[in-house]
Design a protein around this motif. Structure first.
Motif, short mmCIF file in Angstrom:
data_model
loop_
_atom_site.label_atom_id
_atom_site.label_comp_id
_atom_site.label_asym_id
_atom_site.label_seq_id
_atom_site.Cartn_x
_atom_site.Cartn_y
_atom_site.Cartn_z
N ASN A 104 0.81 -1.22 0.00
CA ASN A 104 0.00 0.00 0.00
C ASN A 104 0.84 1.26 0.00
OD1 ASN A 104 -2.74 -0.86 -0.19
ND2 ASN A 104 -2.51 -1.75 1.83
N LYS A 105 1.98 1.23 0.69
CA LYS A 105 2.88 2.39 0.65
C LYS A 105 3.36 2.63 -0.78
CE LYS A 105 4.72 2.34 5.35
NZ LYS A 105 5.93 2.12 6.18
N MET A 106 3.74 1.54 -1.45
CA MET A 106 4.25 1.66 -2.81
C MET A 106 3.13 2.04 -3.78
SD MET A 106 7.25 1.50 -3.89
CE MET A 106 8.32 1.17 -5.24
N PHE A 107 1.95 1.48 -3.60
CA PHE A 107 0.79 1.80 -4.44
C PHE A 107 0.44 3.28 -4.31
CE2 PHE A 107 -3.76 1.85 -5.45
CZ PHE A 107 -3.80 1.07 -6.60
N ASN A 108 0.40 3.77 -3.07
CA ASN A 108 0.09 5.18 -2.85
C ASN A 108 1.20 6.10 -3.33
OD1 ASN A 108 -2.52 4.86 -1.75
ND2 ASN A 108 -1.64 4.33 0.23
N LEU A 109 2.43 5.62 -3.27
CA LEU A 109 3.56 6.37 -3.79
C LEU A 109 3.40 6.58 -5.29
CD1 LEU A 109 6.23 7.51 -2.64
CD2 LEU A 109 7.31 5.36 -3.29
N GLY A 110 3.03 5.52 -5.99
CA GLY A 110 2.77 5.63 -7.43
C GLY A 110 1.62 6.57 -7.73
N ASP A 112 0.51 9.06 -5.77
CA ASP A 112 0.92 10.44 -5.45
C ASP A 112 1.86 11.01 -6.51
OD1 ASP A 112 -0.61 10.35 -3.14
OD2 ASP A 112 1.10 10.00 -1.81
N TYR A 113 2.74 10.18 -7.02
CA TYR A 113 3.65 10.62 -8.08
C TYR A 113 2.85 10.94 -9.35
CZ TYR A 113 7.43 10.66 -11.48
OH TYR A 113 8.29 11.03 -12.47
N GLN A 114 1.85 10.14 -9.64
CA GLN A 114 1.03 10.34 -10.84
C GLN A 114 0.33 11.70 -10.84
OE1 GLN A 114 0.77 8.52 -13.58
NE2 GLN A 114 -0.81 9.80 -14.50
#
Length: 161
Positions: A104-110, A112-114
């Motif tokens: 979930n951290k990585m998913f949200n990172l993607g 947020d970056y998007q």
């Protein structure tokens, strides 16, 4: 169809068990180190894939949010990622799992970056923290570097894979 779902659930359970098993392996044993390195490599590929999935899901979600706002409907929250992904490598297709918290951290990172809530440098910094957690979880000496696609774009190319 019943058998296929049952097999998928078994494969997912095995992927999760493999990840969790690494913490209890003897780092002095060569076979254990090889096993942990393989799981670490799968985790790296999985987390990179989760980042891209988060970005794509957020792009779709933003369109849905715009439509919901126009229609006066309820805004949809981000979905959660369960940590599983199918990966294709030289040995065929495998299922990889990372803990849901990291997924979930990585998913949200993607995501947020998007939507430009974070810069590439911030994404790389957070991804490095996630990678450190994976190394700790797996008790591996292997270096894990996430988001090489951003590092190359950012001019910070490093070929230490």
């Amino acid at each position: 169809m019943f058998g296929k779902k049952s097999k998928l659930e078994r494969v997912k359970a095995d992927a999760k068990a493999d990840y969790l098993k690494c913490a209890s392996l003897n780092p002095e044993d060569r076979l254990h180190r090889v096993f942990s390195s393989r799981i670490a490599q799968r985790a790296r590929l999985n987390l990179d894939k989760i980042f891209v999935q988060g970005a794509k899901a957020e792009e779709k979600r933003q369109l849905e949010l715009a439509a919901a706002l126009k229609a006066g409907k309820e805004l949809l929250p981000r979905i959660a990622h369960e940590g599983y992904n199918e990966l294709t490598g030289v040995s065929g297709r495998v299922i990889s799992w990372v803990p849901e918290e990291l997924a979930n951290k990585m998913f949200n990172l993607g995501a947020d970056y998007q939507i430009l809530e974070i810069s590439a440098l911030e994404a790389l910094t957070y991804a490095d923290q996630i990678a450190e957690q994976v190394v700790e979880d797996l008790q591996t000496a292997q270096t894990i570097q996430l988001l090489n696609l951003l590092r190359e774009v950012d001019g910070e190319s490093d070929s230490s894979d």
